[in-house]
Design a protein around this motif. Sequence first.
Motif, PDB file in Angstrom:
ATOM      1  N   ALA A 207     -18.416 -36.182  -1.694  1.00  0.00           N
ATOM      2  CA  ALA A 207     -17.487 -35.676  -0.682  1.00  0.00           C
ATOM      3  C   ALA A 207     -16.048 -35.797  -1.157  1.00  0.00           C
ATOM      4  O   ALA A 207     -15.212 -34.924  -0.878  1.00  0.00           O
ATOM      5  N   SER A 208     -15.741 -36.864  -1.895  1.00  0.00           N
ATOM      6  CA  SER A 208     -14.387 -37.015  -2.425  1.00  0.00           C
ATOM      7  C   SER A 208     -14.068 -35.923  -3.439  1.00  0.00           C
ATOM      8  O   SER A 208     -12.931 -35.439  -3.507  1.00  0.00           O
ATOM      9  N   VAL A 209     -15.047 -35.529  -4.240  1.00  0.00           N
ATOM     10  CA  VAL A 209     -14.838 -34.428  -5.188  1.00  0.00           C
ATOM     11  C   VAL A 209     -14.531 -33.142  -4.431  1.00  0.00           C
ATOM     12  O   VAL A 209     -13.609 -32.392  -4.787  1.00  0.00           O
ATOM     13  N   GLN A 210     -15.285 -32.881  -3.381  1.00  0.00           N
ATOM     14  CA  GLN A 210     -15.033 -31.674  -2.595  1.00  0.00           C
ATOM     15  C   GLN A 210     -13.675 -31.735  -1.914  1.00  0.00           C
ATOM     16  O   GLN A 210     -12.973 -30.721  -1.804  1.00  0.00           O
ATOM     17  N   ALA A 211     -13.297 -32.927  -1.438  1.00  0.00           N
ATOM     18  CA  ALA A 211     -11.970 -33.074  -0.835  1.00  0.00           C
ATOM     19  C   ALA A 211     -10.879 -32.840  -1.872  1.00  0.00           C
ATOM     20  O   ALA A 211      -9.854 -32.204  -1.585  1.00  0.00           O
ATOM     21  N   SER A 212     -11.091 -33.340  -3.085  1.00  0.00           N
ATOM     22  CA  SER A 212     -10.108 -33.130  -4.146  1.00  0.00           C
ATOM     23  C   SER A 212     -10.000 -31.654  -4.518  1.00  0.00           C
ATOM     24  O   SER A 212      -8.901 -31.147  -4.773  1.00  0.00           O
TER      25      SER A 212
END
Length: 529
Positions: A207-212
Amino acid sequence: MKQPLTVAPRSVVNARVLRPSRPAALNLLAGLTLAALIAGCAVGPDYHRPTAPTGIEFKETEGWKAAQPSDDITRGAWWEIYNDPVLNRLMPQVEAANQTLAQSEAQYRQALAVLRGTRAAELPTLNGNVSATRSGNGVSSGTTTTTTGTGVGTGTGTGTGTGTGTTIINTPSSSSSIRNQFSTSLSASWEIDLWGRIRRGVEADSASVQASAANLAAARLSAQSTLARNYFQLRVMDEQKRLLEATIKVYERSLRLNENRYDVGVSARADIVQARAQLEGARAQAIDLDWQRAQLEHAIAILTGQPPSNFAIAPAPLNTALPDVPVGLPSELLERRPDIAAAERTMQAANARIGVAKAAYFPTLTLSASGGYRNSTFADWLTAPARFWSLGPALAAPLFDGGLRRAQVSQNEAAYDAQVAAYRQTVLTALGEVEDNLVQLRVLASEQVVQQRALDAARESLRLTTNQFEAGIIDFLSLVTVQTTALNNERTNLTLLGNRLTASVALIAAIGGGWDQDLAPPVKPRPQD
């Protein structure tokens, strides 16, 4: 703490020796099966997107063009709807050289690397070791030699004496012990993810990758929309500059006319002074536009990653027509706006980290094995008597931590609640931005209709008043008043056009531009130093 798992190379290890007995193998297989069944569950809450107040439709869309599937904004190159070739050439330079985007892209690559590191914990770790050591220790000792002597002395007089002496001599000696040790081993360990701690970590980092990625898209859209707004303001200043230059020529003609009239005694000296003051005022306004245009040009240079000293945009007419921007439903912002997607994915990551914190309550199961050879002589190093192996699980659980785990769970739950509030606030802000730009465009469109009527009237009044002055019917002061009114209306009309263009850019950015959340940004290779 993980215990190392060691398995010696098959070419040098006796398989019969390493293979556990059948009952032990069955017990181990049963344990692994049970562990796999338990590992199918993951502690912590499963993620569900919370509700956000979006409303049914935008309040300011009355009379606005609704979005249709066939006329949606071009995905990606949204600025092409303005049909400006210079703007179309500038936009790709933002993607290629803007340093803010370069920073966001590096942060995206960093998030990808963190995810790969977290996923590595799902697989066993394998380590090999080869060593050769030589050690020694020394022991010191001594021998003692004793010498004894006796002496008798006589003399004339009244006394006789007898004496005995002993001499001790220490002789030191030393010996040492030197030992060689040769060892080779292969170890492996694997933590069984019984309670989903690793899986929740992977979920959080995914999810952090998608947020980034969404943050990168938001930074790109912000840079693109800022470039478009600066560009249109610069073109409006070009139009105002041309207007003032044309006005200056008219004022120069008026000054010459008044000087000629004064020479023949038709007009007063005051008319010449007034005409010169009007001319110099127009020249000052034209000069004032130069620094404003230069600053916009510098801002565009920085956005495109170029030093302002090496960048220039030639003046050109503003031929851009105001496009129709289709607007959909408020709920579509949840899918189109990259900043909303970033806030939502950050919220998902915070939810997954609650599961990671809760998994700390449960024990960890680690399978470990090791095997290899160890001997004190090199010739007998890789022989059967020198081999060793071990195999077995390890179950570890903290028994008392003073409330640390409970505090960590509470901390992550509070972090999730904060992200929920941040997500809902981002949605509300996005809705407000769309409403603001819709009402601004609607009001500016109505204002420009009225302003155009005022401009037409001012132009007609100027034509009539100029004819009357040249015919000697009115004085020059009356002409100056009408000329000033006409110039102000011309500039106001251009300013309104620029405001409408920048508001349309802001609306496109507010509805998400040409971003598509299904397209992951490409990972650029790291530039070489």
